[in-house]
Design a protein around this motif. Structure first.
Motif, PDB file in Angstrom:
ATOM      1  N   LYS A 145      -1.503   1.826  -4.303  1.00  0.00           N
ATOM      2  CA  LYS A 145      -2.417   2.968  -4.371  1.00  0.00           C
ATOM      3  C   LYS A 145      -2.766   3.307  -5.820  1.00  0.00           C
ATOM      4  CE  LYS A 145       1.546   6.035  -3.402  1.00  0.00           C
ATOM      5  NZ  LYS A 145       2.521   5.059  -2.903  1.00  0.00           N
ATOM      6  N   GLU A 147       0.834  -1.206   0.000  1.00  0.00           N
ATOM      7  CA  GLU A 147       0.000   0.000   0.000  1.00  0.00           C
ATOM      8  C   GLU A 147       0.870   1.257   0.000  1.00  0.00           C
ATOM      9  OE1 GLU A 147      -0.812  -2.765   1.308  1.00  0.00           O
ATOM     10  OE2 GLU A 147      -2.983  -3.062   1.050  1.00  0.00           O
ATOM     11  N   GLU A 148       2.026   1.196   0.636  1.00  0.00           N
ATOM     12  CA  GLU A 148       2.897   2.373   0.664  1.00  0.00           C
ATOM     13  C   GLU A 148       3.763   2.473  -0.591  1.00  0.00           C
ATOM     14  OE1 GLU A 148       5.326   0.643   4.170  1.00  0.00           O
ATOM     15  OE2 GLU A 148       6.855   1.792   3.127  1.00  0.00           O
ATOM     16  N   SER A 206      11.516  -4.007   4.289  1.00  0.00           N
ATOM     17  CA  SER A 206      10.949  -2.788   4.864  1.00  0.00           C
ATOM     18  C   SER A 206      12.000  -1.703   5.082  1.00  0.00           C
ATOM     19  CB  SER A 206      10.255  -3.106   6.195  1.00  0.00           C
ATOM     20  OG  SER A 206      11.180  -3.673   7.094  1.00  0.00           O
ATOM     21  N   THR A 264      11.056   2.071  -3.297  1.00  0.00           N
ATOM     22  CA  THR A 264      10.170   2.373  -4.430  1.00  0.00           C
ATOM     23  C   THR A 264      10.607   1.585  -5.659  1.00  0.00           C
ATOM     24  OG1 THR A 264       9.925   4.586  -3.538  1.00  0.00           O
ATOM     25  CG2 THR A 264       9.154   4.243  -5.792  1.00  0.00           C
TER      26      THR A 264
END
Lengths: 285, 436
Positions: free
Chosen positions: B119, B114-115, B325, B331
């Motif tokens: 999205k 989600e990060e 993480s 990205t």
């Protein structure tokens, strides 16, 4: 009298490296073992609870006993056979003696993993050459890995095959250092071959034999490749000895609390054996 | 006073200096994404060829980016990742075994999608991957992985040997029928030695694989663990399943006694060597057997049950592809993971890698591929996953295959009573996973 510091300065680099790669990680490992480990992270301080939890495992005592039986039998057999082979080689000469020494030492120089795999494939699987030959000789269905005693024997035999060359070299060097005039004097006095062996050879070989015993014991106590590859610890844990138990606890069961406690315990045992080795070498030297 | 070098020597030296500066500059700006995988892009199996192609495509689409695959031993890879996460040296992209995914999530080692890229996804995009695999290890607002190389514990079989013996694979839906077929397929030589076994099982506790008894427990009891994750094996169903395994060796003689020491890799070797007509194995390994024996000779059978026409539940496994993480290139790593799990990639994984599709669109967009006889095994596996797949619930822990295999070894080697062997296995499992 001024203290000569030059010896210490020569030793310092090696000591620094030893501290970095052995002593510091061991001390940190001991510190780590005093914590509850979750997802490989030290969380709550629990003192010696990891050690008591390990000791309370019903399987742990069986593993200790099995390891003791395996190590005792393997070391005793290896030293006995190595002594016989060393005595024989001592009587040989020329290229034949060299050839025998090469043949004997070869299993030692082969990689642990390669040697164990070869042994397994040839002797202990139902596709192996040895199993096929036994089948042709009228002994079908010979499955050493299906029987707990035969599986332990297979493991001991592999260890014997693997370590024999090294033990022969140590003992042979001991035999060659015995003064020959002792044998000549004994022969003149009418001593038989057996008497010469018992009264001269064995006492003179006491220290090299003890050194060999200690080295082989340390080697067997820390050898995970043999039980992992040859028998997998089975059948039914009958060949699950300390090094394999540690490996399985850490990497199959992911119980790192027990694994690190066991690792520190085995480290302590190795230190005791190493001190015995150093003492024996000093006495010999 | 220092004099400048002259002529060709000067030109050479200056050229070398400029080249060195360019190299350093290029190295400083090139981004490297580290990936840990058991797949080796330089090897020749289907999945590994696909991995290499995907990496090349990604690098071509992202100039200046290099993907470095550090090949690991699959059995310890996930644990190494957890350790590397603690020390801050984990790879940017990681393949975590499905059995360790929940631990990896609880350790905070995986970034949520989600990060990263989720999205930007539409509802249709999510629907294409949605299901138990997508939601494995997830919380309502966080998904951490795409499950690749999905596999089930099932049976490989030799299509040609079945035809020779006149056995219809579709008829082997119950254990009695399965055993009868296996007995037919067991062949002995003139000395009475078995040259081909009807059914191979790997019962070693080392690199243990999901045993038959587990499927029987799930089939009859519907659960192998209680709500707290404690083992429930010493039940009448567990005893029946263990006896079934033991009888395959002793009574029906379709499995060799050496099964007690066989690892799953030994089993695949024996199947590929023609020494076994059927084996219990991980479906993801079928393409490799097809490479060795020929695609027309290897098929897949779901696990039989004691109820006619019904497949036993079976363990589903996979490799969860995720992003570390604490990666400094989250990205970019997320972009790579998204690409490796895209529609284009999934088609390649299936068609060239021989694995079960991850996306529903892969199935609907390629009906002619799945209709081919040599791909029938993919349809069978996907069907079994959907109808009878069992994915380990969160919090169950690790080591059940090892303990159940030890129980089988105990009965076969020491003649231990099956109930006592299963009780011992329960105690050992519960103790390891701290559930007394």
């Amino acid at each position: 009298m001024r203290t000569n510091m030059s010896g210490q300065s020569y030793v310092t680099p090696a000591m620094a490296l030893l501290i970095l790669v052995l002593i510091a990680p061991s001390l940190y490992g001991f510190y780590f073992s005093l914590f509850d480990i979750k997802y490989l992270k030290a969380t709550t301080f629990v003192g010696f609870e990891n050690y008591t939890y390990l000791a309370s495992d019903p399987e742990f005592i069986d593993v200790i006993v099995r390891s003791f039986v395996f190590t005792t039998l393997a070391v005793a057999l290896t030293v006995s056979v190595a002594l016989a082979v060393a005595l024989w080689i001592n009587q040989l000469s020329g290229w034949f003696a060299l050839l025998i020494q090469i043949v004997v030492i070869m299993p030692w120089v082969v990689s642990h993993v390669v040697g164990a795999l070869l042994f397994r494939w040839v002797f202990v699987t139902d596709l192996g050459l040895a199993t096929y030959l036994l089948d042709q000789l009228g002994y079908p269905n010979f499955q050493p890995l299906g029987d707990r005693y035969l599986a332990m024997m297979a493991l001991i035999l592999y260890t014997l095959w693997r370590s024999l060359g090294f033990a022969v070299l140590l003992l042979l060097s001991g035999i060659k250092s015995i003064p020959t005039d002792l044998y000549e004097a004994a022969h003149v006095d009418g001593a038989s071959a057996w008497q010469r062996f018992v009264k001269i050879t064995l006492p003179m070989l006491k220290t090299p034999m003890l050194i060999t015993l200690v080295i082989l014991t340390v080697s067997n106590l820390n050898n995970v490749e043999a039980p992992l590859i040859v028998t997998g610890g089975g059948p039914a844990d009958s060949t699950n000895i300390l090094p394999l138990y540690l490996y399985m606890t850490a990497f199959s069961k992911f119980d790192f609390n027990s694994a690190i406690a066991l690792g520190i315990g085995m480290f302590a045992a190795n230190i005791v054996l190493a001190l015995a080795y150093v003492k024996l070498v000093k006495r010999n030297g | 006073m220092f004099e400048k070098p002259k002529g060709r020597l000067a030109l050479l030296a200056q050229g070398a200096l400029v080249a060195a500066m360019m190299f350093v500059t290029h190295s400083a700006t090139a981004q490297t994404i580290r990936m840990w995988s058991f797949l080796n892009p330089e090897a020749k199996s289907g999945r590994e060829i696909v991995l290499k192609k995907l990496i090349q495509n990604f690098e071509a689409a992202n100039p200046g980016v290099k993907v470095l695959v550090e090949v690991q031993v699959w059995q310890q890879m996930s644990e190494k990742f957890l350790a590397a996460h603690q020390t801050g040296t984990a790879p940017d992209v990681m393949w975590v075994h499905s059995s360790r995914l929940v631990d990896a999530v609880k350790a905070g080692s995986l970034a949520s999608f989600e990060e990263l890229f989720l999205k930007n996804w539409t509802k249709d995009d999510i629907a294409d991957v949605d299901g138990p695999f997508w939601n494995h290890g997830a919380s309502p607002n966080a998904h951490y992985q795409f499950m690749h190389s999905r596999s089930v514990a099932g049976q490989f079989y030799r299509i040609d040997l079945f035809k020779e013996a006149g056995i219809d694979p579709a008829s082997l839906t119950t254990w009695p029928k399965f055993i009868e077929a296996a007995q037919k397929l067991t062949v002995k030589d003139a000395n009475g030695s078995v040259t081909r076994w009807g059914f191979g099982q790997a019962l070693s506790a080392e690199a243990a694989f999901n045993p038959v008894v587990f499927s029987v427990i799930l089939d009859k009891d519907k659960a192998a663990f209680d709500q707290q994750g404690r083992a429930l094996w010493a039940t009448p169903s567990g005893i029946e399943g263990l006896n079934l395994q033991v009888d395959m060796v002793r009574k029906f003689k379709i499995t060799p006694e050496s099964a007690v020491s066989m690892r799953s890799d030994d089993l695949y070797d024996q199947f590929n060597a023609g020494r076994m007509a059927m084996i219990r194995g991980a479906a993801a390994r079928i393409p490799r057997s097809m490479q060795v024996l020929g695609a027309e000779k290897v098929g897949y059978l779901p696990t039989p049950s004691f109820t006619n026409g019904k497949t036993s539940p079976t363990e589903v496994l996979g490799w969860s592809l995720g992003v570390w993480s604490k990666s400094s290139q989250k990205t970019l790593a997320g972009k790579l993971v998204e690409y490796m799990s895209s529609k284009e990639a999934d088609t390649m994984w299936v068609m060239e890698g021989g694995v079960v599709p991850m996306r529903k669109s892969t199935v609907t967009n390629n009906p002619e591929f799945f209709a081919k006889p040599e791909n029938a095994y993919l349809v069978a596996i996907a069907k079994e996953m959907t109808e009878a797949g069992w994915l380990a619930p969160a919090g169950v822990g690790a080591g059940w295959n090892e303990e159940l295999n030890k129980a089988a070894q105990d009965v076969l080697t020491n003649n231990t009573d099956p109930k006592a062997a299963l009780q011992k296995a329960e105690v050992a499992f519960n103790r390891t996973n701290n559930r007394r």
